[in-house]
Scaffold this motif. Structure first.
Motif, PDB file in Angstrom:
ATOM      1  N   VAL A  65     -11.136  10.826  -8.296  1.00 41.06           N
ATOM      2  CA  VAL A  65      -9.689  11.553  -7.973  1.00 41.06           C
ATOM      3  C   VAL A  65      -9.448  12.654 -10.380  1.00 41.06           C
ATOM      4  O   VAL A  65      -9.426  13.886  -9.975  1.00 41.06           O
ATOM      5  N   MET A  66      -8.940  11.555 -10.743  1.00 40.24           N
ATOM      6  CA  MET A  66      -8.975  11.782 -12.390  1.00 40.24           C
ATOM      7  C   MET A  66      -9.535  12.614 -12.356  1.00 40.24           C
ATOM      8  O   MET A  66      -9.328  13.677 -13.480  1.00 40.24           O
ATOM      9  N   MET A  69      -9.815  16.481 -11.657  1.00 43.47           N
ATOM     10  CA  MET A  69      -8.902  17.277 -11.948  1.00 43.47           C
ATOM     11  C   MET A  69      -9.215  16.963 -13.311  1.00 43.47           C
ATOM     12  O   MET A  69      -8.841  19.409 -13.906  1.00 43.47           O
ATOM     13  N   GLY A  70      -9.736  16.539 -14.053  1.00 50.20           N
ATOM     14  CA  GLY A  70      -9.695  16.804 -15.157  1.00 50.20           C
ATOM     15  C   GLY A  70     -10.893  18.266 -15.556  1.00 50.20           C
ATOM     16  O   GLY A  70     -10.941  18.770 -16.537  1.00 50.20           O
ATOM     17  N   GLU A  71     -12.021  18.161 -15.076  1.00 45.27           N
ATOM     18  CA  GLU A  71     -13.124  18.991 -15.305  1.00 45.27           C
ATOM     19  C   GLU A  71     -13.038  20.217 -14.277  1.00 45.27           C
ATOM     20  O   GLU A  71     -13.383  21.263 -14.605  1.00 45.27           O
ATOM     21  N   SER A  72     -12.234  20.543 -13.052  1.00 47.61           N
ATOM     22  CA  SER A  72     -12.270  21.387 -11.860  1.00 47.61           C
ATOM     23  C   SER A  72     -11.307  22.138 -11.532  1.00 47.61           C
ATOM     24  O   SER A  72     -10.959  22.729 -11.206  1.00 47.61           O
ATOM     25  N   THR A  73      -9.593  20.955 -12.060  1.00 43.62           N
ATOM     26  CA  THR A  73      -8.281  21.364 -11.658  1.00 43.62           C
ATOM     27  C   THR A  73      -8.831  21.039  -9.705  1.00 43.62           C
ATOM     28  O   THR A  73      -7.581  21.758  -9.517  1.00 43.62           O
ATOM     29  N   LEU A  74      -9.358  20.106  -9.411  1.00 42.17           N
ATOM     30  CA  LEU A  74      -9.513  19.828  -8.053  1.00 42.17           C
ATOM     31  C   LEU A  74     -10.326  21.330  -6.800  1.00 42.17           C
ATOM     32  O   LEU A  74     -10.280  21.034  -5.679  1.00 42.17           O
ATOM     33  N   ARG A  75     -11.312  21.941  -7.851  1.00 40.20           N
ATOM     34  CA  ARG A  75     -11.538  23.144  -7.226  1.00 40.20           C
ATOM     35  C   ARG A  75     -13.107  23.170  -7.145  1.00 40.20           C
ATOM     36  O   ARG A  75     -13.968  22.860  -7.969  1.00 40.20           O
ATOM     37  N   VAL A  76     -13.710  23.432  -6.600  1.00 38.94           N
ATOM     38  CA  VAL A  76     -15.114  23.654  -6.995  1.00 38.94           C
ATOM     39  C   VAL A  76     -15.893  24.713  -7.279  1.00 38.94           C
ATOM     40  O   VAL A  76     -15.970  25.932  -6.936  1.00 38.94           O
ATOM     41  N   LEU A  77     -16.085  24.480  -8.490  1.00 39.65           N
ATOM     42  CA  LEU A  77     -15.702  25.811  -9.710  1.00 39.65           C
ATOM     43  C   LEU A  77     -17.349  26.395  -9.691  1.00 39.65           C
ATOM     44  O   LEU A  77     -18.269  25.248 -10.106  1.00 39.65           O
ATOM     45  N   ASP A  78     -17.993  27.818  -9.319  1.00 41.10           N
ATOM     46  CA  ASP A  78     -19.357  27.462  -9.311  1.00 41.10           C
ATOM     47  C   ASP A  78     -19.344  28.751 -10.847  1.00 41.10           C
ATOM     48  O   ASP A  78     -20.480  30.166 -10.903  1.00 41.10           O
ATOM     49  N   ARG A  79     -19.196  27.771 -11.838  1.00 38.75           N
ATOM     50  CA  ARG A  79     -19.196  28.160 -13.182  1.00 38.75           C
ATOM     51  C   ARG A  79     -19.009  26.922 -14.148  1.00 38.75           C
ATOM     52  O   ARG A  79     -18.335  26.233 -13.532  1.00 38.75           O
ATOM     53  N   VAL A 157      -3.398  10.610  -5.061  1.00 42.42           N
ATOM     54  CA  VAL A 157      -3.862   9.361  -4.358  1.00 42.42           C
ATOM     55  C   VAL A 157      -2.870   9.148  -2.967  1.00 42.42           C
ATOM     56  O   VAL A 157      -2.949   8.073  -1.650  1.00 42.42           O
ATOM     57  N   ALA A 158      -1.787   8.387  -3.746  1.00 43.57           N
ATOM     58  CA  ALA A 158      -0.627   8.158  -3.346  1.00 43.57           C
ATOM     59  C   ALA A 158       0.033   8.656  -2.097  1.00 43.57           C
ATOM     60  O   ALA A 158       0.499   8.583  -0.831  1.00 43.57           O
ATOM     61  N   ALA A 159      -0.140  10.123  -2.484  1.00 45.60           N
ATOM     62  CA  ALA A 159       0.808  11.290  -1.258  1.00 45.60           C
ATOM     63  C   ALA A 159      -0.282  10.764   0.771  1.00 45.60           C
ATOM     64  O   ALA A 159      -0.630  10.690   1.469  1.00 45.60           O
ATOM     65  N   LEU A 160      -1.508  10.650  -0.612  1.00 43.02           N
ATOM     66  CA  LEU A 160      -2.790  10.984   1.114  1.00 43.02           C
ATOM     67  C   LEU A 160      -3.200   9.492   1.469  1.00 43.02           C
ATOM     68  O   LEU A 160      -3.478   9.811   2.753  1.00 43.02           O
TER      69      LEU A 160
END
Length: 323
Positions: A65-66, A69-79, A157-160
Motif C-alpha cells: 500500500v505504501m 501511494m508513492g507511485e500513483s496516490t492509489l490511483r490506476v494511472l494510464d500515464r 491499513v488499520a482503517a480497512l
C-alpha cells in the motif's frame, strides 16, 4: 524499551506475526483516511487482498500500500512520467516484459500480485526497512522516497482491517526489522535521542590496529551478504558513494566531532544520501564485499576530531557491545 548494550527490543510492531488480513472492498470507510478516499481505498483493499493471497504478513501488505501511494496516490494511472513514460497502473510498472501486459499493469489485483512476487524474491526483504524493501523492487532514484508514505499507509491499513495502527510501527518507514523480532536484535522502533547501537549483527572478524603491515582503521563485522547496515547513532549523512578501496562508503556526522563510517557496500546497496538525517538503528545500507575486500562484511570506523579511534572502546563507552 531498552535492553543491555543500548539496544532496542524489536517489538511485534516491526513484523506482525501470522498471516495477512483480507478486506471486503464493498465495506470500506465512507469518508477519507489519511487523505485517501473512494477508489483509492478500494485499490488499497485490492492490494491488501493480493498480498494475503500470497501469504504475506500485514507488514508486507502495508509495504505494498505504501509503495502504491508513492507511485500513483492509489490511483490506476494510464500515464507515466519523464523517468518512465511507459509506466502504468498503481505501481507504475514499466513495459519491459517483467510486469506482464498493459492490461496486467492496469489491473489492481494483477499488478499488486506481481509487485508482491517481486518483493518476495528480494533476499531478506522482511528485515529491510519498508522504504528499502520497496526500493529493492521499484528502484526509485531516491531509496528513501517511500518513507513519507509509511505512516499514511499504516493508517489506511488499520482503517480497512481493524489492526491497531500502533502495531504497524508509526514513524518506522526507514527502520529495519530484526529477523525474529526478539530481544537483543537491532531496533524496529526508534531509539531515544543520544542512544547508540550496533552498526550490524554478526561476528567480529577483525579489530582496529596494524594488520598485514598497515593500519586497519576500523573493525570488521561479518553478517551474511546483503544483511542490513544500521546507523550507529543519530546524525547527518555527509558522504555516501564510491570511495576507492572502501568500495562504497557512508559517513555519518553525529556532532561533537564524532563521525562514523561504513564501507564495502555494492553499488545499489547504499540506502541513504548526503544531507539525509538518520536516527540510531535506521538502515542505511546492505553488507557487501566491494572494494578491497575478501568476503562480505561491514568495515566500521569511528573518527573523533578527524582522527581515527578504536571503535570497540568507543562503543563500550556509549553502552554498546559488539562482541
Amino acid at each position: 524499551m531498552l535492553t543491555g548494550g543500548g539496544l532496542a527490543v524489536a517489538s511485534a510492531s516491526c513484523r506482525p506475526s501470522g498471516g495477512g488480513a483480507t478486506v471486503d472492498p464493498g465495506a470500506l470507510p465512507a469518508g477519507s483516511v489519511a487523505g485517501y478516499s473512494g477508489e483509492q481505498l478500494v485499490n488499497a483493499a485490492l492490494i491488501m487482498n493480493a498480498g494475503a493471497a500470497l501469504g504475506l504478513s500485514v507488514r508486507g501488505q502495508t509495504i505494498g500500500v505504501m509503495t502504491a501511494m508513492g507511485e500513483s496516490t492509489l490511483r490506476v494511472l494510464d500515464r507515466g512520467d519523464l523517468a518512465g513514460p511507459d509506466s502504468r497502473g498503481l505501481f507504475q510498472q514499466r513495459d519491459n516484459g517483467a510486469w506482464g501486459s498493459y492490461a496486467d499493469r492496469m489491473d489492481p489485483t494483477i499488478s499488486a500480485t506481481n509487485f508482491f512476487r517481486a518483493l518476495q524474491r528480494v533476499n531478506g526483504w522482511e528485515t529491510l526497512s519498508p522504504t528499502a524493501a520497496a526500493h529493492a523492487v521499484q528502484r526509485n532514484a531516491d531509496p528513501n522516497y517511500y518513507t513519507r508514505f509509511w505512516d499514511p499507509a499504516g493508517q489506511v491499513v488499520a482503517a480497512l482491517t481493524g489492526v491497531p495502527v500502533e502495531t504497524l510501527n508509526p514513524g518506522g518507514g526507514a527502520l529495519a526489522c530484526s529477523p525474529d523480532g526478539g530481544a537483543g536484535a537491532l531496533p524496529g522502533v526508534p531509539l531515544p535521542p543520544g542512544a547508540w547501537t550496533k552498526p550490524a549483527i554478526g561476528p567480529l572478524t577483525s579489530v582496529y590496529g596494524m594488520r598485514w603491515g598497515r593500519p586497519h582503521n576500523g573493525i570488521d563485522i561479518a553478517p551474511p551478504c546483503s544483511s542490513p547496515i544500521y546507523a550507529a547513532a543519530s546524525g547527518t549523512v555527509v558522504r555516501a558513494g564510491p570511495s576507492s578501496g572502501y568500495g562504497n562508503l557512508i559517513a555519518v556526522d553525529h556532532g561533537g566531532d564524532v563521525v562514523t563510517r561504513y564501507a564495502h557496500m555494492y553499488p545499489g546497496d547504499v540506502l541513504t544520501s548526503v544531507g539525509q538525517t538518520v536516527v540510531a538503528g535506521q538502515q542505511i545500507g546492505r553488507v557487501g564485499s566491494y572494494g578491497d575486500s575478501t568476503g562480505c562484511h561491514l568495515h566500521f570506523e569511528v573518527l573523533r576530531g578527524g582522527a581515527f579511534t578504536d571503535p570497540l572502546p568507543f562503543l563500550t563507552s556509549v553502552g554498546v557491545s559488539v562482541q
